[in-house]
Motif scaffolding. Structure first.
Motif, PDB file in Angstrom:
ATOM      1  N   ILE A  79      31.888  34.052  33.532  1.00  0.00           N
ATOM      2  CA  ILE A  79      31.829  35.516  33.565  1.00  0.00           C
ATOM      3  C   ILE A  79      33.239  36.065  33.751  1.00  0.00           C
ATOM      4  CG2 ILE A  79      30.962  37.560  34.787  1.00  0.00           C
ATOM      5  CD1 ILE A  79      28.496  35.976  35.574  1.00  0.00           C
ATOM      6  N   ILE A  80      33.540  37.124  32.998  1.00  0.00           N
ATOM      7  CA  ILE A  80      34.779  37.880  33.195  1.00  0.00           C
ATOM      8  C   ILE A  80      34.416  39.152  33.938  1.00  0.00           C
ATOM      9  CG2 ILE A  80      36.718  39.044  32.088  1.00  0.00           C
ATOM     10  CD1 ILE A  80      36.315  37.189  29.680  1.00  0.00           C
ATOM     11  N   TRP A  81      35.089  39.361  35.074  1.00  0.00           N
ATOM     12  CA  TRP A  81      34.816  40.495  35.949  1.00  0.00           C
ATOM     13  C   TRP A  81      35.995  41.449  35.990  1.00  0.00           C
ATOM     14  CZ3 TRP A  81      30.077  39.839  38.522  1.00  0.00           C
ATOM     15  CH2 TRP A  81      29.588  38.530  38.565  1.00  0.00           C
ATOM     16  N   SER A  82      35.714  42.716  36.214  1.00  0.00           N
ATOM     17  CA  SER A  82      36.775  43.677  36.506  1.00  0.00           C
ATOM     18  C   SER A  82      37.247  43.447  37.936  1.00  0.00           C
ATOM     19  CB  SER A  82      36.267  45.114  36.369  1.00  0.00           C
ATOM     20  OG  SER A  82      37.196  46.011  36.947  1.00  0.00           O
ATOM     21  N   ALA A  83      38.558  43.261  38.110  1.00  0.00           N
ATOM     22  CA  ALA A  83      39.108  43.127  39.459  1.00  0.00           C
ATOM     23  C   ALA A  83      39.265  44.490  40.116  1.00  0.00           C
ATOM     24  CB  ALA A  83      40.459  42.414  39.411  1.00  0.00           C
ATOM     25  N   ILE A  84      39.032  45.551  39.354  1.00  0.00           N
ATOM     26  CA  ILE A  84      39.150  46.913  39.880  1.00  0.00           C
ATOM     27  C   ILE A  84      37.868  47.335  40.582  1.00  0.00           C
ATOM     28  CG2 ILE A  84      39.730  49.310  39.334  1.00  0.00           C
ATOM     29  CD1 ILE A  84      41.942  47.172  38.703  1.00  0.00           C
TER      30      ILE A  84
END
Length: 195
Positions: free
Chosen positions: A37-42
């Motif tokens: 999974i690619i997540w927003s670090a924001i």
């Protein structure tokens, strides 16, 4: 102050790897649930779920420029993904058993993989072809790491050795012996030492 900022919920089984994107805006995770999974670090939102492996994913790494990811799985493959969509760019096949790790070369043109089949392999990240297979270890190859200048590759094994290779010639430069299985390895930033 050590307070919790985000909890990333989305995997259905244990998380096996986690890494920040080079620009710090995203986080990639791999899991025993066969997905990455690619997540927003924001804000912690799920930006993309990568589905292509048929078994546990043991390793995930961003390319140096942050445009791609590589995942290594017990399904005997590594997959290079574009982070703009969830379609694999290349599936690297050639190992006879599952993979433990995959690492990008510093310039992003190659990747190296480590496998349960006692080999490591070099691949083109441009077209997915196999460049070389390293077959000297007598046990599972647990990790591969590129030297900072990209001229050498270190491999570690449960056979108790770390071997340093010339990427240009494919020849063994030297072997470091330990008393028991070696897991992770890391080059010093100046490339003069290994831990």
């Amino acid at each position: 102050n050590g307070s919790k900022l985000r909890v990333l919920n989305g995997h259905s089984e244990r998380v096996t790897g986690i890494e920040w994107s080079p620009d710090g805006t995203k986080i990639a995770t791999s899991s025993l649930d066969h997905t990455a999974i690619i997540w927003s670090a924001i804000d912690g939102s799920n930006l993309m779920t990568l589905k292509g492996h048929s078994s546990y994913i043991n390793s995930i790494k961003w390319s140096p420029d942050g445009t791609k990811l590589i995942t290594a799985s017990l399904d005997e493959t590594a997959i290079i993904w574009s982070v703009t969509d969830s379609i694999p760019l290349f599936t690297l096949r050639g190992h006879a058993l599952g993979l433990w790790s995959a690492r990008w070369s510093p310039d992003g043109t190659k990747v190296a993989t480590a496998s349960n089949d006692k080999t490591a392999a070099l691949w083109s990240a441009v077209d997915g072809t196999n460049i070389q297979t390293i077959t000297v270890h007598t046990g599972i190859v647990h990790a591969v790491e590129w030297s900072p200048d990209g001229t050498k590759l270190a491999t570690s094994s449960v056979d108790g050795s770390v071997i340093v290779w010339s990427v240009k010639t494919g020849k063994k430069l030297f072997t470091l012996h330990e008393n028991s299985a070696v897991g992770d390895i890391q080059w010093s930033p100046d490339g003069t030492k290994l831990a």
